[in-house]
Design a protein around this motif. Structure first.
Motif, PDB file in Angstrom:
ATOM      1  N   PHE A 143     148.896  56.391 106.706  1.00 15.91           N
ATOM      2  CA  PHE A 143     149.364  56.246 105.327  1.00 15.91           C
ATOM      3  C   PHE A 143     150.092  54.912 105.238  1.00 15.91           C
ATOM      4  CE2 PHE A 143     152.631  56.674 102.041  1.00 15.91           C
ATOM      5  CZ  PHE A 143     151.875  57.131 100.968  1.00 15.91           C
ATOM      6  N   ILE A 144     149.762  54.103 104.216  1.00 13.66           N
ATOM      7  CA  ILE A 144     150.399  52.791 104.104  1.00 13.66           C
ATOM      8  C   ILE A 144     151.258  52.639 102.853  1.00 13.66           C
ATOM      9  CG2 ILE A 144     148.614  51.663 105.491  1.00 13.66           C
ATOM     10  CD1 ILE A 144     147.462  50.509 102.835  1.00 13.66           C
ATOM     11  N   CYS A 145     151.184  53.557 101.905  1.00 10.54           N
ATOM     12  CA  CYS A 145     151.851  53.389 100.614  1.00 10.54           C
ATOM     13  C   CYS A 145     151.325  52.111  99.963  1.00 10.54           C
ATOM     14  CB  CYS A 145     153.372  53.400 100.730  1.00 10.54           C
ATOM     15  SG  CYS A 145     154.204  53.332  99.131  1.00 10.54           S
ATOM     16  N   ALA A 146     152.115  51.020  99.985  1.00 12.02           N
ATOM     17  CA  ALA A 146     151.657  49.689  99.555  1.00 12.02           C
ATOM     18  C   ALA A 146     151.227  49.628  98.091  1.00 12.02           C
ATOM     19  CB  ALA A 146     150.500  49.212 100.438  1.00 12.02           C
ATOM     20  N   GLU A 147     151.644  50.619  97.273  1.00 11.25           N
ATOM     21  CA  GLU A 147     151.182  50.658  95.880  1.00 11.25           C
ATOM     22  C   GLU A 147     149.657  50.577  95.842  1.00 11.25           C
ATOM     23  OE1 GLU A 147     154.856  50.247  96.562  1.00 11.25           O
ATOM     24  OE2 GLU A 147     154.031  48.239  96.588  1.00 11.25           O
ATOM     25  N   TRP A 148     149.047  51.302  96.752  1.00 12.28           N
ATOM     26  CA  TRP A 148     147.604  51.252  96.975  1.00 12.28           C
ATOM     27  C   TRP A 148     147.015  52.626  96.697  1.00 12.28           C
ATOM     28  CZ3 TRP A 148     144.492  47.290  97.557  1.00 12.28           C
ATOM     29  CH2 TRP A 148     143.219  47.452  98.097  1.00 12.28           C
ATOM     30  N   ASP A 149     145.792  52.670  96.225  1.00  8.68           N
ATOM     31  CA  ASP A 149     145.146  53.932  95.874  1.00  8.68           C
ATOM     32  C   ASP A 149     145.258  54.943  97.019  1.00  8.68           C
ATOM     33  OD1 ASP A 149     143.572  55.780  94.471  1.00  8.68           O
ATOM     34  OD2 ASP A 149     141.745  55.054  95.430  1.00  8.68           O
ATOM     35  N   GLY A 150     145.904  56.064  96.739  1.00  8.00           N
ATOM     36  CA  GLY A 150     146.056  57.116  97.740  1.00  8.00           C
ATOM     37  C   GLY A 150     146.892  56.725  98.931  1.00  8.00           C
ATOM     38  N   GLY A 151     147.618  55.618  98.847  1.00  9.13           N
ATOM     39  CA  GLY A 151     148.373  55.159 100.003  1.00  9.13           C
ATOM     40  C   GLY A 151     147.474  54.846 101.184  1.00  9.13           C
ATOM     41  N   GLY A 152     146.191  54.609 100.888  1.00 14.78           N
ATOM     42  CA  GLY A 152     145.237  54.303 101.942  1.00 14.78           C
ATOM     43  C   GLY A 152     144.526  55.510 102.512  1.00 14.78           C
ATOM     44  N   LEU A 153     144.920  56.715 102.122  1.00 20.29           N
ATOM     45  CA  LEU A 153     144.240  57.909 102.625  1.00 20.29           C
ATOM     46  C   LEU A 153     142.894  58.063 101.913  1.00 20.29           C
ATOM     47  CD1 LEU A 153     147.193  60.486 102.820  1.00 20.29           C
ATOM     48  CD2 LEU A 153     146.263  59.038 104.646  1.00 20.29           C
ATOM     49  N   PRO A 154     141.797  58.248 102.644  1.00 15.88           N
ATOM     50  CA  PRO A 154     140.481  58.335 102.014  1.00 15.88           C
ATOM     51  C   PRO A 154     140.353  59.541 101.083  1.00 15.88           C
ATOM     52  CG  PRO A 154     140.275  57.976 104.383  1.00 15.88           C
ATOM     53  CD  PRO A 154     141.713  58.279 104.111  1.00 15.88           C
ATOM     54  N   HIS A 155     139.599  59.365 100.019  1.00 12.67           N
ATOM     55  CA  HIS A 155     139.436  60.438  99.039  1.00 12.67           C
ATOM     56  C   HIS A 155     138.785  61.664  99.651  1.00 12.67           C
ATOM     57  CE1 HIS A 155     135.020  60.180  98.545  1.00 12.67           C
ATOM     58  NE2 HIS A 155     135.196  58.920  98.897  1.00 12.67           N
ATOM     59  N   TRP A 156     137.943  61.456 100.657  1.00 10.79           N
ATOM     60  CA  TRP A 156     137.189  62.584 101.204  1.00 10.79           C
ATOM     61  C   TRP A 156     138.061  63.538 102.027  1.00 10.79           C
ATOM     62  CZ3 TRP A 156     137.671  61.872 106.388  1.00 10.79           C
ATOM     63  CH2 TRP A 156     137.715  60.558 106.889  1.00 10.79           C
ATOM     64  N   LEU A 157     139.286  63.131 102.326  1.00  9.20           N
ATOM     65  CA  LEU A 157     140.196  64.064 103.012  1.00  9.20           C
ATOM     66  C   LEU A 157     140.467  65.301 102.156  1.00  9.20           C
ATOM     67  CD1 LEU A 157     142.897  61.680 104.531  1.00  9.20           C
ATOM     68  CD2 LEU A 157     141.162  62.955 105.792  1.00  9.20           C
ATOM     69  N   THR A 158     140.437  65.123 100.835  1.00 11.66           N
ATOM     70  CA  THR A 158     140.786  66.226  99.934  1.00 11.66           C
ATOM     71  C   THR A 158     139.665  67.254  99.799  1.00 11.66           C
ATOM     72  OG1 THR A 158     140.052  64.941  98.016  1.00 11.66           O
ATOM     73  CG2 THR A 158     142.373  64.771  98.630  1.00 11.66           C
ATOM     74  N   THR A 159     138.516  67.008 100.452  1.00 14.70           N
ATOM     75  CA  THR A 159     137.466  68.027 100.418  1.00 14.70           C
ATOM     76  C   THR A 159     137.849  69.258 101.227  1.00 14.70           C
ATOM     77  OG1 THR A 159     136.325  67.023 102.308  1.00 14.70           O
ATOM     78  CG2 THR A 159     135.679  66.283 100.092  1.00 14.70           C
ATOM     79  N   ASP A 160     138.851  69.117 102.088  1.00 15.68           N
ATOM     80  CA  ASP A 160     139.388  70.267 102.822  1.00 15.68           C
ATOM     81  C   ASP A 160     140.743  70.609 102.209  1.00 15.68           C
ATOM     82  OD1 ASP A 160     140.436  72.148 104.527  1.00 15.68           O
ATOM     83  OD2 ASP A 160     140.048  71.013 106.372  1.00 15.68           O
ATOM     84  N   PRO A 161     140.793  71.591 101.300  1.00 17.42           N
ATOM     85  CA  PRO A 161     142.049  71.875 100.591  1.00 17.42           C
ATOM     86  C   PRO A 161     143.135  72.441 101.496  1.00 17.42           C
ATOM     87  CG  PRO A 161     140.400  73.548 100.102  1.00 17.42           C
ATOM     88  CD  PRO A 161     139.693  72.471 100.873  1.00 17.42           C
ATOM     89  N   ASP A 162     142.769  72.894 102.697  1.00 19.30           N
ATOM     90  CA  ASP A 162     143.762  73.471 103.604  1.00 19.30           C
ATOM     91  C   ASP A 162     144.372  72.442 104.545  1.00 19.30           C
ATOM     92  OD1 ASP A 162     143.358  76.070 102.582  1.00 19.30           O
ATOM     93  OD2 ASP A 162     141.587  76.330 103.861  1.00 19.30           O
ATOM     94  N   MET A 163     143.808  71.227 104.575  1.00 16.20           N
ATOM     95  CA  MET A 163     144.329  70.195 105.469  1.00 16.20           C
ATOM     96  C   MET A 163     145.714  69.748 105.014  1.00 16.20           C
ATOM     97  SD  MET A 163     142.767  66.414 106.336  1.00 16.20           S
ATOM     98  CE  MET A 163     141.241  67.045 107.037  1.00 16.20           C
ATOM     99  N   ARG A 164     146.661  69.703 105.933  1.00 19.04           N
ATOM    100  CA  ARG A 164     148.012  69.234 105.625  1.00 19.04           C
ATOM    101  C   ARG A 164     148.101  67.753 106.020  1.00 19.04           C
ATOM    102  NH1 ARG A 164     151.604  71.228 108.798  1.00 19.04           N
ATOM    103  NH2 ARG A 164     150.222  72.367 110.216  1.00 19.04           N
ATOM    104  N   LEU A 165     148.085  66.904 104.998  1.00 17.80           N
ATOM    105  CA  LEU A 165     148.101  65.469 105.230  1.00 17.80           C
ATOM    106  C   LEU A 165     149.441  65.020 105.807  1.00 17.80           C
ATOM    107  CD1 LEU A 165     146.439  64.320 101.881  1.00 17.80           C
ATOM    108  CD2 LEU A 165     145.322  64.839 104.067  1.00 17.80           C
ATOM    109  N   ARG A 166     149.392  63.951 106.586  1.00 17.67           N
ATOM    110  CA  ARG A 166     150.589  63.365 107.196  1.00 17.67           C
ATOM    111  C   ARG A 166     151.377  64.419 107.971  1.00 17.67           C
ATOM    112  NH1 ARG A 166     153.852  59.660 103.122  1.00 17.67           N
ATOM    113  NH2 ARG A 166     154.448  58.579 105.035  1.00 17.67           N
TER     114      ARG A 166
END
Length: 334
Positions: free
Chosen positions: A95-118
């Motif tokens: 995760f980079i934040c950086a005022e960047w889309d999704g903080g740099g996290l790829p959109h396809w990570l959200t295809t798994d709704p049970d995944m706990r990011l970071r």
């Protein structure tokens, strides 16, 4: 042994005393044809190092892929930095934040709704590891141990503002090390509240992020880390803009005075930003302050080098401050 090591109060580079005087310059926010120009202007301002994030979502638009060409040719950017005589701080997140889309996290990570990011959720760490398996091999030749410019690598990004999963940070540390990264590792966190407590990792250099109240911020960093270099990994000299809001700026004399305070204290610094550049396409991020607040396309940041690459008032003021504490090039500033 890493090229950059620490003492009780500073850095050594190849065994000699060294102070990091860095500025943020994100290759993915600058057209590749302009990289050489921006890097040269960084050196002429007196910087000895540049810092860049690595946006995971651009480099891996789909699982199992890796894009390293054009705007994303990070190896080329690192070669150009080395050719200019600059060292590099790499901040790969994930995760980079950086005022960047999704903080740099790829959109396809959200295809798994049970995944706990970071977090240390194996579903998340496994995906990170597969990404690092692809990303790191082409970058290892550019590490300082191999004769390249990269002297340090960041673990996550201001994690103490988000969580306190020490196992997650430890996993990232081990993931970098097991894949051949021997350079100095560091974390960065805001110095207020419990951010430093939650975001740091034993054995990994802790750095702070702040734009003012220099003495108090350095004191809190020293309290959290009794020994080692003092470093502001993001010295905020401007700010980003939200759509429909005012353009943010910071008084040049005020920013220069705080930079002088940092360097007078013996601290190392990464100026955020040296050159902000542009959020091309739909890469700008957004915040939510009781309403959706997207960042604008420009990432000018009121930086020393404007979005168009021209030196602004901060450029010359910062060069004068740096010259009081370190050698600056004899060549005239642009």
């Amino acid at each position: 042994m890493p090229a950059l090591t620490t003492t009780s109060d500073g850095f050594l580079l190849h065994g000699a005393p060294f102070r990091i005087i860095s500025g943020a310059l994100h290759y993915f926010r600058v057209h590749p044809d302009q990289w050489t120009d921006r890097l040269r202007k960084a050196r002429l301002m007196g910087l000895n190092t540049v810092e860049t994030y690595i946006p995971w979502n651009l480099h891996q638009p789909e699982p199992g892929t890796l894009v390293l060409d054009g705007l994303l040719d990070l190896p080329r950017f690192l070669r150009l930095a080395a050719a200019e005589g600059l060292h590099v701080l790499l901040r790969p997140g994930p995760f980079i934040c950086a005022e960047w889309d999704g903080g740099g996290l790829p959109h396809w990570l959200t295809t798994d709704p049970d995944m706990r990011l970071r977090s240390s959720d194996p579903r998340f760490t496994d995906v990170i590891d597969r990404y690092l398996d692809l990303l790191l091999p082409p970058l290892l030749p550019h590490m300082a141990q191999a004769g390249g410019p990269v002297i340090a690598v960041q673990v996550e990004n201001e994690y103490g503002a988000y969580g306190d999963d020490a196992a997650y940070l430890k996993h990232l540390e081990q993931s970098f090390r097991s894949r051949g990264v021997e350079e100095l590792l560091f974390t960065c966190d805001q110095t207020d509240g419990d951010h430093l407590e939650n975001g740091t990792l034993p054995g990994v250099l802790a750095t702070g992020t702040f734009g003012s109240r220099v003495e108090a911020s350095l004191r809190r960093l020293r309290e959290a880390q009794p020994e080692g270099p003092l470093m502001c990994a993001e010295f905020w000299i401007g700010w980003f803009d939200h759509w429909g809001g005012p353009h943010h700026g910071r008084d040049t004399e005020d920013a220069a005075a705080d930079l002088d305070r940092l360097l007078s204290a013996g601290a190392s610094v990464n100026i955020y930003m040296f050159h902000g550049g542009t959020n091309f396409g739909h890469t700008n991020g957004a915040n939510h302050h009781h309403a959706y607040a997207p960042t604008v396309t420009s990432y000018d940041y009121d930086a020393p080098l404007t979005e168009s690459g021209d030196p602004g008032p901060k450029y010359h003021a910062f060069r004068e401050v740096i010259a009081r504490h370190a050698p600056v090039p004899d060549e005239p500033a642009p």
